[in-house]
Design a protein around this motif. Structure first.
Motif, PDB file in Angstrom:
ATOM      1  N   ALA A 176       0.828  -1.204   0.000  1.00 16.44           N
ATOM      2  CA  ALA A 176       0.000   0.000   0.000  1.00 16.44           C
ATOM      3  C   ALA A 176       0.865   1.258   0.000  1.00 16.44           C
ATOM      4  O   ALA A 176       0.568   2.236  -0.703  1.00 16.44           O
ATOM      5  CB  ALA A 176      -0.922   0.002   1.218  1.00 16.44           C
ATOM      6  N   ALA A 177       1.963   1.254   0.768  1.00 15.72           N
ATOM      7  CA  ALA A 177       2.854   2.414   0.818  1.00 15.72           C
ATOM      8  C   ALA A 177       3.532   2.639  -0.529  1.00 15.72           C
ATOM      9  O   ALA A 177       3.704   3.783  -0.970  1.00 15.72           O
ATOM     10  CB  ALA A 177       3.905   2.213   1.909  1.00 15.72           C
ATOM     11  N   GLU A 178       3.912   1.550  -1.205  1.00 18.02           N
ATOM     12  CA  GLU A 178       4.544   1.672  -2.521  1.00 18.02           C
ATOM     13  C   GLU A 178       3.557   2.226  -3.539  1.00 18.02           C
ATOM     14  O   GLU A 178       3.916   3.053  -4.391  1.00 18.02           O
ATOM     15  CB  GLU A 178       5.069   0.309  -2.976  1.00 18.02           C
ATOM     16  N   VAL A 179       2.302   1.772  -3.458  1.00 18.20           N
ATOM     17  CA  VAL A 179       1.279   2.270  -4.378  1.00 18.20           C
ATOM     18  C   VAL A 179       1.087   3.777  -4.185  1.00 18.20           C
ATOM     19  O   VAL A 179       0.998   4.545  -5.156  1.00 18.20           O
ATOM     20  CB  VAL A 179      -0.047   1.516  -4.161  1.00 18.20           C
ATOM     21  N   GLU A 180       1.022   4.195  -2.935  1.00 15.63           N
ATOM     22  CA  GLU A 180       0.858   5.617  -2.657  1.00 15.63           C
ATOM     23  C   GLU A 180       2.046   6.421  -3.182  1.00 15.63           C
ATOM     24  O   GLU A 180       1.879   7.523  -3.715  1.00 15.63           O
ATOM     25  CB  GLU A 180       0.688   5.834  -1.152  1.00 15.63           C
ATOM     26  N   ALA A 181       3.254   5.870  -3.017  1.00 11.48           N
ATOM     27  CA  ALA A 181       4.445   6.569  -3.499  1.00 11.48           C
ATOM     28  C   ALA A 181       4.419   6.687  -5.022  1.00 11.48           C
ATOM     29  O   ALA A 181       4.783   7.726  -5.587  1.00 11.48           O
ATOM     30  CB  ALA A 181       5.701   5.823  -3.041  1.00 11.48           C
ATOM     31  N   GLN A 182       3.984   5.635  -5.712  1.00 12.00           N
ATOM     32  CA  GLN A 182       3.896   5.657  -7.172  1.00 12.00           C
ATOM     33  C   GLN A 182       2.864   6.684  -7.635  1.00 12.00           C
ATOM     34  O   GLN A 182       3.105   7.465  -8.573  1.00 12.00           O
ATOM     35  CB  GLN A 182       3.533   4.273  -7.695  1.00 12.00           C
ATOM     36  N   LEU A 183       1.700   6.724  -6.972  1.00 12.98           N
ATOM     37  CA  LEU A 183       0.660   7.683  -7.342  1.00 12.98           C
ATOM     38  C   LEU A 183       1.135   9.109  -7.116  1.00 12.98           C
ATOM     39  O   LEU A 183       0.865  10.003  -7.926  1.00 12.98           O
ATOM     40  CB  LEU A 183      -0.603   7.414  -6.528  1.00 12.98           C
ATOM     41  N   SER A 184       1.845   9.327  -6.005  1.00 14.55           N
ATOM     42  CA  SER A 184       2.352  10.660  -5.711  1.00 14.55           C
ATOM     43  C   SER A 184       3.338  11.115  -6.782  1.00 14.55           C
ATOM     44  O   SER A 184       3.310  12.266  -7.233  1.00 14.55           O
ATOM     45  CB  SER A 184       3.022  10.670  -4.337  1.00 14.55           C
ATOM     46  N   ALA A 185       4.211  10.174  -7.204  1.00 12.59           N
ATOM     47  CA  ALA A 185       5.194  10.507  -8.242  1.00 12.59           C
ATOM     48  C   ALA A 185       4.500  10.819  -9.567  1.00 12.59           C
ATOM     49  O   ALA A 185       4.881  11.756 -10.281  1.00 12.59           O
ATOM     50  CB  ALA A 185       6.170   9.355  -8.404  1.00 12.59           C
ATOM     51  N   LEU A 186       3.472  10.056  -9.902  1.00 15.52           N
ATOM     52  CA  LEU A 186       2.741  10.278 -11.148  1.00 15.52           C
ATOM     53  C   LEU A 186       2.013  11.621 -11.120  1.00 15.52           C
ATOM     54  O   LEU A 186       1.940  12.326 -12.134  1.00 15.52           O
ATOM     55  CB  LEU A 186       1.745   9.136 -11.374  1.00 15.52           C
ATOM     56  N   ARG A 187       1.458  11.988  -9.966  1.00 17.14           N
ATOM     57  CA  ARG A 187       0.778  13.268  -9.841  1.00 17.14           C
ATOM     58  C   ARG A 187       1.751  14.430 -10.041  1.00 17.14           C
ATOM     59  O   ARG A 187       1.443  15.419 -10.695  1.00 17.14           O
ATOM     60  CB  ARG A 187       0.117  13.377  -8.474  1.00 17.14           C
ATOM     61  N   GLY A 191       1.618  17.236 -12.898  1.00 17.01           N
ATOM     62  CA  GLY A 191       1.272  18.547 -12.392  1.00 17.01           C
ATOM     63  C   GLY A 191       0.019  18.586 -11.578  1.00 17.01           C
ATOM     64  O   GLY A 191      -0.518  19.649 -11.293  1.00 17.01           O
ATOM     65  N   VAL A 192      -0.493  17.408 -11.158  1.00 18.22           N
ATOM     66  CA  VAL A 192      -1.701  17.348 -10.342  1.00 18.22           C
ATOM     67  C   VAL A 192      -1.307  17.470  -8.884  1.00 18.22           C
ATOM     68  O   VAL A 192      -0.295  16.921  -8.455  1.00 18.22           O
ATOM     69  CB  VAL A 192      -2.455  16.010 -10.574  1.00 18.22           C
ATOM     70  N   ALA A 193      -2.101  18.148  -8.094  1.00 15.11           N
ATOM     71  CA  ALA A 193      -1.802  18.309  -6.670  1.00 15.11           C
ATOM     72  C   ALA A 193      -1.747  16.948  -5.993  1.00 15.11           C
ATOM     73  O   ALA A 193      -2.571  16.069  -6.260  1.00 15.11           O
ATOM     74  CB  ALA A 193      -2.871  19.171  -6.002  1.00 15.11           C
ATOM     75  N   ALA A 194      -0.773  16.764  -5.124  1.00 17.03           N
ATOM     76  CA  ALA A 194      -0.564  15.469  -4.452  1.00 17.03           C
ATOM     77  C   ALA A 194      -1.487  15.346  -3.252  1.00 17.03           C
ATOM     78  O   ALA A 194      -1.080  15.506  -2.105  1.00 17.03           O
ATOM     79  CB  ALA A 194       0.892  15.341  -4.015  1.00 17.03           C
ATOM     80  N   ASP A 195      -2.784  15.101  -3.529  1.00 13.07           N
ATOM     81  CA  ASP A 195      -3.738  14.908  -2.451  1.00 13.07           C
ATOM     82  C   ASP A 195      -3.534  13.519  -1.858  1.00 13.07           C
ATOM     83  O   ASP A 195      -3.015  12.622  -2.527  1.00 13.07           O
ATOM     84  CB  ASP A 195      -5.177  15.015  -2.974  1.00 13.07           C
ATOM     85  N   PRO A 196      -3.994  13.287  -0.610  1.00 12.78           N
ATOM     86  CA  PRO A 196      -3.873  11.952  -0.013  1.00 12.78           C
ATOM     87  C   PRO A 196      -4.581  10.914  -0.877  1.00 12.78           C
ATOM     88  O   PRO A 196      -5.653  11.156  -1.425  1.00 12.78           O
ATOM     89  CB  PRO A 196      -4.568  12.114   1.352  1.00 12.78           C
ATOM     90  N   THR A 197      -3.974   9.754  -1.007  1.00 14.56           N
ATOM     91  CA  THR A 197      -4.548   8.667  -1.796  1.00 14.56           C
ATOM     92  C   THR A 197      -5.776   8.107  -1.108  1.00 14.56           C
ATOM     93  O   THR A 197      -5.746   7.807   0.073  1.00 14.56           O
ATOM     94  CB  THR A 197      -3.519   7.536  -1.969  1.00 14.56           C
ATOM     95  N   THR A 198      -6.852   7.953  -1.853  1.00 15.81           N
ATOM     96  CA  THR A 198      -8.063   7.377  -1.287  1.00 15.81           C
ATOM     97  C   THR A 198      -7.943   5.861  -1.296  1.00 15.81           C
ATOM     98  O   THR A 198      -7.243   5.281  -2.130  1.00 15.81           O
ATOM     99  CB  THR A 198      -9.296   7.775  -2.103  1.00 15.81           C
TER     100      THR A 198
END
Length: 292
Positions: A176-187, A191-198
């Motif tokens: 789950a932590a890796e997924v969140e890190a990947q989503l944050s990097a993609l955002r 240029g999308v704001a790095a909101d908390p992953t749902t």
């Protein structure tokens, strides 16, 4: 109807003792069946064999070190050919002298098995002092398991122990932590704001990662151009998983589910991602219990 494996005894015995108010789990620290009832200190222990033999008897005597409530359970064959299985009076007398309980299970082709208690354990016998620590470890293992995932009497199979459950919780938290890190990097790249992953978003990406298992070098490999994850710290995983000794599990890496990429940073291996798929229901149940 003669059974082929002693594991076939487990289901009817589990139902029988659950009806008496016990919580039952199989293969707990080498005991075939262990039961715990509210307001009772001593656990129930049942050792099973297809037929009554010396090995079963010695096993039962050894279990008396852990609890006075020990049963020996065997199949009751209706065929008159099995002479030793028909001497129930003598076998009952032997068990009674030793303080052991004796149970038989009779199987039929067209109706449910019948469980019959021939002898009740002698719970007035004093416990042997040498078994105190072993009994504590037995009960600790029982309590730490989130459910009954093993069939009593199993041999040569991977058992779902409390340790494996905790390792699954750590692996699930790491994924789950890796997924969140990947989503944050993609955002950040888009240029999308790095909101908390749902949770829903993480679940979608997590399932996509599962489908990639076996086709990538590691389950943490990102998409083209995405920043490579630097791994997750043991402190973060301890917080996410609720497993106090998460750091030791990562270091020992008993199952080969974790890989250290740099000092104090870990990623999930392909074997770890595969284990989360294999034990998906168990991992989720254990994680839910850890959150309570």
């Amino acid at each position: 109807m003669a059974i082929r494996h002693e594991t076939e005894l487990y289901a009817p015995l589990k139902v029988f003792f659950e009806q008496q108010g016990y919580v039952i789990k199989g293969e707990v620290r080498t005991c075939d069946l262990v039961g715990v009832k509210e307001n009772e200190e001593q656990p129930l222990i049942v050792e099973m064999k297809k037929s009554f033999n010396l090995a079963l008897l010695l096993q039962g005597v050894e279990r008396l070190r852990l609890s006075p409530t020990v049963y020996l359970a065997v199949e009751r064959v209706r065929d008159k050919k099995g002479a030793v299985n028909q001497r129930w009076g003598e076998l009952s007398g032997l068990c009674r002298r030793l303080g052991l309980g004796l149970i038989t299970v009779t199987f039929y082709k067209t109706k449910p098995p019948v469980v019959e208690v021939l002898v009740l354990p002698d719970e007035t016998l004093p416990l042997q002092r040498s078994g105190g620590r072993r009994r504590e470890r037995l009960l600790l293992e029982f309590r730490e398991r989130s459910g009954d995932y093993n069939t009593g009497g199993s041999t040569g199979v991977k058992l779902v122990t409390a340790y494996r459950e905790k390792a699954l919780r750590v692996a699930l938290a790491l994924q789950a932590a890796e997924v969140e890190a990947q989503l944050s990097a993609l955002r950040q790249q888009s240029g999308v704001a790095a909101d908390p992953t749902t949770p829903a978003e993480a679940g979608v990406v997590g399932r996509a990662a599962e489908r990639r298992v076996g086709r990538t070098a590691t389950p943490t490999s990102g998409t083209a151009g995405a920043a490579k994850p630097a791994g997750i710290s043991p402190a973060e995983l301890r917080k996410r998983s609720g497993v106090p000794n998460a750091a030791l599990m990562l270091q020992h890496n008993y199952y080969g589910w974790f890989s250290r990429v740099t000092r104090g940073r870990y990623i999930l291996t392909t074997a770890g991602a595969a284990a989360l798929i294999e034990y998906a229901a168990i991992a989720e149940t254990s994680a839910a219990r850890g959150e309570r």
